[in-house]
Each structure stands twice: as structure tokens, then as C-alpha cells.
Scaffold this motif. Structure first.
Motif, PDB file in Angstrom:
ATOM      1  N   ARG A  17       0.951  -1.521  -0.169  1.00 41.91           N
ATOM      2  CA  ARG A  17      -0.129  -0.040  -0.269  1.00 41.91           C
ATOM      3  C   ARG A  17       0.838   1.383   0.430  1.00 41.91           C
ATOM      4  O   ARG A  17       0.193   2.297  -1.278  1.00 41.91           O
ATOM      5  N   TYR A  18       2.033   1.449   1.033  1.00 36.48           N
ATOM      6  CA  TYR A  18       2.178   2.765   0.707  1.00 36.48           C
ATOM      7  C   TYR A  18       3.562   2.594   0.096  1.00 36.48           C
ATOM      8  O   TYR A  18       4.358   3.696   0.026  1.00 36.48           O
ATOM      9  N   TYR A  44      -3.006  -1.581   8.567  1.00 38.15           N
ATOM     10  CA  TYR A  44      -3.615  -0.680   7.812  1.00 38.15           C
ATOM     11  C   TYR A  44      -4.879  -0.178   8.601  1.00 38.15           C
ATOM     12  O   TYR A  44      -5.351   1.252   7.905  1.00 38.15           O
ATOM     13  N   GLY A  45      -5.315  -1.033   8.996  1.00 36.93           N
ATOM     14  CA  GLY A  45      -7.235  -0.473   9.211  1.00 36.93           C
ATOM     15  C   GLY A  45      -6.263   0.544  10.794  1.00 36.93           C
ATOM     16  O   GLY A  45      -6.880   1.398  10.683  1.00 36.93           O
ATOM     17  N   ASP A  48      -5.652   3.837   9.103  1.00 37.71           N
ATOM     18  CA  ASP A  48      -6.693   4.181   8.391  1.00 37.71           C
ATOM     19  C   ASP A  48      -7.255   5.211   9.430  1.00 37.71           C
ATOM     20  O   ASP A  48      -8.023   6.176   9.264  1.00 37.71           O
ATOM     21  N   LYS A  51      -5.422   8.336   9.607  1.00 36.68           N
ATOM     22  CA  LYS A  51      -6.525   9.409   9.259  1.00 36.68           C
ATOM     23  C   LYS A  51      -7.199   9.725   9.663  1.00 36.68           C
ATOM     24  O   LYS A  51      -7.841  11.219   9.573  1.00 36.68           O
ATOM     25  N   GLU A  52      -8.450   8.921  10.000  1.00 35.44           N
ATOM     26  CA  GLU A  52     -10.137   9.550  10.614  1.00 35.44           C
ATOM     27  C   GLU A  52      -9.364   9.677  11.329  1.00 35.44           C
ATOM     28  O   GLU A  52     -10.339  11.418  11.478  1.00 35.44           O
ATOM     29  N   PRO A  58      -1.311   8.957   7.150  1.00 35.89           N
ATOM     30  CA  PRO A  58      -0.485   8.335   8.410  1.00 35.89           C
ATOM     31  C   PRO A  58       0.722   7.922   8.536  1.00 35.89           C
ATOM     32  O   PRO A  58       1.208   7.501   9.656  1.00 35.89           O
TER      33      PRO A  58
END
Length: 157
Positions: A17-18, A44-45, A48, A51-52, A58
Motif C-alpha cells: 500500500r505505502y 492498515y486498519g 486508516d 487518518k480518520e 498516516p
């Protein structure tokens, strides 16, 4: 440790992902029983969730949190003349990183207030970013121990 030649440093692949090797090392530390997919979902969760909750990027948040936990010095036991001394030594950068990752994962696992591992990792990273929490206390204790034993620095090898 081998006396013949130095061990070869293995490189880890970048995460999908990153594209970051440190995230891959973090996923590897969380992984239990070869369940990479589960570990990736957790990490990843957690990123996330960060970030939320914070609205920040992140990956930079993760690296800043890790940077706040990295210990610059630690103590190593050294036997001199029948007595053991705790000698402060500087920590190599790769060991700093692995210590920081280990402390974050271990203290996240010990958390009781959150329900899922995702929430625990996110909370521990947010605490590390804000220079508080168990992993930051561990770094602080390590620094204090090294400072207290500064008198034995001349036993460094």
C-alpha cells in the motif's frame, strides 16, 4: 555470533500500500503464526483509524511516532573484575528502529482499554506521536538508566 564473517543483512520487501520497508517490518512484528494477511489488515486498519481521527497523512504520522520512541542510548551489561556494570552505549539506527517497533507492538498488545488490535495499535501510535504512553515511558526509562550509569562509560568496549 559467527567468528568467520559478519552476518548478511536481509532486505525486506516494501509493503504493497505505502511502498515502505518500515511498515513491512512493523507488519512482520505483528504477524503471528504466519498470518500475514491478518497482520496487514490490522496495520492498515490502524493507519486508516489514525487518518480518520487526526486527519493527517498516516505514513508521516507513523514515522514521527516511531522517531519519538527510538532510544539514542541504552545500557549493556559488562563484566569487569568480578563485578557487572551497566555501561551506556549508543544504539545503531537499525537497532533503534527494531526496539521502537518491538516496544510499540508489545505495549499495544498489553492494552486493555481498546477492544480490537487495530484500535490498540492506533492508540499506541497516537500516544507515541504525542510523546506519552507505555512505549514512550519505556524509552524514557532507558534514557534515565543510561544517564544514571554514565559514570561507567569508560568501560565501553
Amino acid at each position: 555470533m559467527s567468528r568467520k564473517k559478519a552476518a548478511v543483512k536481509r532486505t525486506v520487501l516494501k509493503d504493497p500500500r505505502y511502498g515502505d520497508e518500515v511498515i513491512t517490518r512493523f507488519i512482520n512484528k505483528i504477524m503471528m503464526g504466519g498470518k500475514r494477511g491478518t497482520a496487514e489488515t490490522i496495520v492498515y486498519g490502524a493507519l486508516d483509524l489514525i487518518k480518520e481521527k487526526t486527519g493527517e497523512e498516516p505514513l508521516t504520522y507513523f514515522h514521527k511516532a516511531l522517531g519519538n520512541i527510538k532510544p539514542p542510548v541504552e545500557v549493556k551489561s559488562r563484566r569487569v573484575g568480578g563485578a557487572n556494570y551497566q555501561v551506556p552505549v549508543e544504539v545503531r539506527s537499525d537497532r533503534q528502529q527494531s526496539l521502537a517497533i518491538r516496544w510499540i507492538v508489545n505495549y499495544a498488545r498489553e492494552r486493555k482499554s481498546e477492544r480490537t488490535m487495530m484500535e490498540k495499535i492506533a492508540a499506541e501510535l497516537m500516544d507515541a506521536y504525542n510523546s506519552r504512553g507505555s512505549s514512550f515511558k519505556k524509552k524514557d526509562d532507558t534514557l534515565k538508566m543510561a544517564e544514571a550509569n554514565r559514570a561507567f562509560a569508560h568501560y565501553r568496549w
